[in-house]
Design an enzyme around this catalytic site. Structure first.
Site, PDB file in Angstrom:
ATOM      1  N   GLY A 210       8.664  -8.901   1.550  1.00  0.00           N
ATOM      2  CA  GLY A 210       8.638  -8.434   0.162  1.00  0.00           C
ATOM      3  C   GLY A 210       7.914  -7.117   0.046  1.00  0.00           C
ATOM      4  O   GLY A 210       7.697  -6.427   1.047  1.00  0.00           O
ATOM      5  N   ASN A 211       7.539  -6.747  -1.170  1.00  0.00           N
ATOM      6  CA  ASN A 211       6.744  -5.537  -1.354  1.00  0.00           C
ATOM      7  C   ASN A 211       5.820  -5.732  -2.550  1.00  0.00           C
ATOM      8  O   ASN A 211       5.888  -6.758  -3.232  1.00  0.00           O
ATOM      9  CB  ASN A 211       7.640  -4.303  -1.507  1.00  0.00           C
ATOM     10  CG  ASN A 211       8.522  -4.395  -2.725  1.00  0.00           C
ATOM     11  OD1 ASN A 211       8.055  -4.369  -3.857  1.00  0.00           O
ATOM     12  ND2 ASN A 211       9.834  -4.529  -2.507  1.00  0.00           N
ATOM     13  N   ARG A 212       4.961  -4.753  -2.791  1.00  0.00           N
ATOM     14  CA  ARG A 212       3.883  -4.945  -3.762  1.00  0.00           C
ATOM     15  C   ARG A 212       4.246  -4.525  -5.178  1.00  0.00           C
ATOM     16  O   ARG A 212       3.365  -4.414  -6.024  1.00  0.00           O
ATOM     17  CB  ARG A 212       2.642  -4.186  -3.294  1.00  0.00           C
ATOM     18  CG  ARG A 212       1.924  -4.904  -2.172  1.00  0.00           C
ATOM     19  CD  ARG A 212       0.934  -4.007  -1.455  1.00  0.00           C
ATOM     20  NE  ARG A 212       0.149  -3.194  -2.370  1.00  0.00           N
ATOM     21  CZ  ARG A 212      -0.528  -2.108  -2.007  1.00  0.00           C
ATOM     22  NH1 ARG A 212      -0.479  -1.694  -0.764  1.00  0.00           N
ATOM     23  NH2 ARG A 212      -1.229  -1.438  -2.891  1.00  0.00           N
ATOM     24  N   SER A 213       5.521  -4.318  -5.464  1.00  0.00           N
ATOM     25  CA  SER A 213       5.886  -3.909  -6.825  1.00  0.00           C
ATOM     26  C   SER A 213       5.446  -4.969  -7.844  1.00  0.00           C
ATOM     27  O   SER A 213       5.715  -6.159  -7.673  1.00  0.00           O
ATOM     28  CB  SER A 213       7.403  -3.717  -6.915  1.00  0.00           C
ATOM     29  OG  SER A 213       7.783  -3.613  -8.263  1.00  0.00           O
ATOM     30  N   ALA A 281      11.894  -2.250  -6.966  1.00  0.00           N
ATOM     31  CA  ALA A 281      11.633  -1.822  -5.586  1.00  0.00           C
ATOM     32  C   ALA A 281      12.486  -2.717  -4.702  1.00  0.00           C
ATOM     33  O   ALA A 281      12.066  -3.809  -4.298  1.00  0.00           O
ATOM     34  CB  ALA A 281      10.155  -1.973  -5.273  1.00  0.00           C
TER      35      ALA A 281
END
Ligand code: CTP
Length: 407
Positions: A210-213, A281
């Site tokens: 995943g990502n930190r958006s 994102a």
């Protein structure tokens, strides 16, 4: 807070209720949002709070309540003409009755009767007064005439210690209603699709890439677009944010799910869209295999093969045959300001979109404010550090101008 109150001329009329002390907090909120506030008080309001409180908060004298032949000029006409919004808070049962019947026997009611701008009134009274048929009738009359909009009252404890509906709405609620009353409905009749948040790409039932958006930029865009009158479809990856009022939300997890949800939201068969704001994102890669069972630990090193996800925005731009939907991409970049604007322009041309909003990486992720450059065919325009809701309005301004005149 939004920018809707910035530089706007608000008249705050305070009438005689214990809740008048809360109007001081309201004044502060309006001032903090950049409004120019003129306070008018009735004689009975002065029994609850002093002029000095309001003149101290607004930096302007409280307007005189003297009225009738002895009063100089036509103060009510001048004040009403200058006002962009009138707020009567607190509004007593008596002032509601006078507003409903069109009386103009003091400065507050004369200004309200003269005003052509929106007028809000925040009733405050004992619950038995609010529920009385006479007050019910007055509230209905005001609603029917459509010139005075009531904010509240709310349920809770009133000054006497009794509980019921009659408490003045909280200052924050009144300030939000004020901002809303001053928000242009320049996206009315438009359908905007907004994507937000991260995508999560599953490796097995418990692990993902995943990502930190945080999703905040997309949610701010959806909230402001809806406030400006648009029909909004918000397609979001997993985030911990409440759906803004009036927004239709579609929850997705992976990039492929987001692609399907966007295709459905943009489909001509469902009316199409006027603009797509792609603030999500989107993960560029996903595991080549999603394991049905949890991967077991072993002593060996583990290599996960990733395969590229489609570029959702680029695909949508490639299929676009005319100027609609207006396409807005987002890019988080590192480098000097000039480099960031340059990468934004390159992305805009390569992806064939209309606007790219580029942010310096260190100044955007997970924060409530943001510094950004708006890149269009005309060039790059840096904006100062702004709350995401305010930045959202600037981005929507660009969309409005690209959409041209009324629907
Ligand atoms: N985007 C998308 N689909 C992807 C990746 C990105 O639709 N698979 C969209 C994003 O929502 C954003 C824009 O494309 O609006 C730019 O995203 P960004 O990640 O900066 O673009 P990339 O092409 O992935 O560029 P980079 O190599 O700099 O990450």
């Amino acid at each position: 807070m939004t920018r809707s109150l910035h530089g706007r001329r608000v008249v705050l009329a305070v009438t005689g209720s214990v809740a008048a002390y809360k109007s001081a907090a309201l004044t502060r909120l309006l001032r903090a949002a950049g409004a120019e506030v003129d306070v008018v008080m009735t004689r009975s309001a002065r029994r609850f709070v002093g002029d000095a409180t309001f003149s101290g908060l607004t930096g302007r004298p409280v307007l005189r309540t003297a009225f009738g032949p002895a009063a100089a000029g036509e103060l009510h006409v001048d004040v009403a003409r200058r006002a962009e919004l009138v707020i009567v808070a607190p509004a007593t049962a008596d002032v509601l009755a006078r507003l409903a019947t069109g009386r103009a026997d003091d400065l507050v009611t004369a200004i309200a009767l003269c005003a052509t701008c929106p007028v809000l009134a925040a009733p405050a009274m004992h619950p038995s007064m609010w529920s009385h048929p006479a007050t019910r009738r007055n509230a209905e009359l005001l609603a029917r005439d459509g010139r005075v909009t009531l904010v509240g009252p709310i349920a809770g404890e009133v000054a006497s210690g009794d509980t019921g509906i009659g408490r003045m709405a909280e200052p924050e609620t009144i300030a939000a209603a004020a901002a809303s009353a001053l928000t242009p409905r320049d996206l009315a009749g438009r359908h905007l699709v907004v994507s937000a948040g991260p995508t999560l790409e599953d490796l097995d039932p418990v692990r993902f890439l995943g990502n930190r958006s945080s999703g905040r930029m997309g949610f701010a865009l959806a909230e402001r677009a809806a406030a400006r009158g648009a029909r909004v479809t918000l397609v979001t990856g997993p985030v911990a944010l409440a759906t803004p009022p009036g927004v239709v939300r579609r929850d997705v997890r992976s990039a492929l799910e987001m692609q399907a949800a966007l295709d459905a939201a943009l489909a001509a068969s469902t009316g199409g869209a006027d603009a797509l704001l792609m603030a999500a994102a989107v993960g560029d890669y996903r595991p080549a295999t999603t394991h049905a069972a949890k991967l077991k630990r072993s002593a060996e090193s583990l290599t996960i093969e990733l395969q590229p996800n489609p570029d959702l925005l680029r695909e949508i731009a490639r299929r676009r045959t005319g100027p609609r939907p207006v396409l807005v991409g987002f890019a988080v970049e590192t480098g000097t300001d000039d480099e960031i604007a340059g990468y934004g322009q390159k992305k805009r041309v390569e992806k064939r979109v209309d606007v790219v909003v580029a942010n310096p990486a260190a100044e955007s992720f997970g924060r409530s404010d943001n510094r950004a450059v708006l890149v269009t065919a005309e060039g790059a325009r840096w904006l100062p550090v702004l709350e995401k809701t305010v930045l959202a309005d600037h981005i929507l301004d660009a969309v409005v101008s690209m959409l041209g005149g009324a629907e």
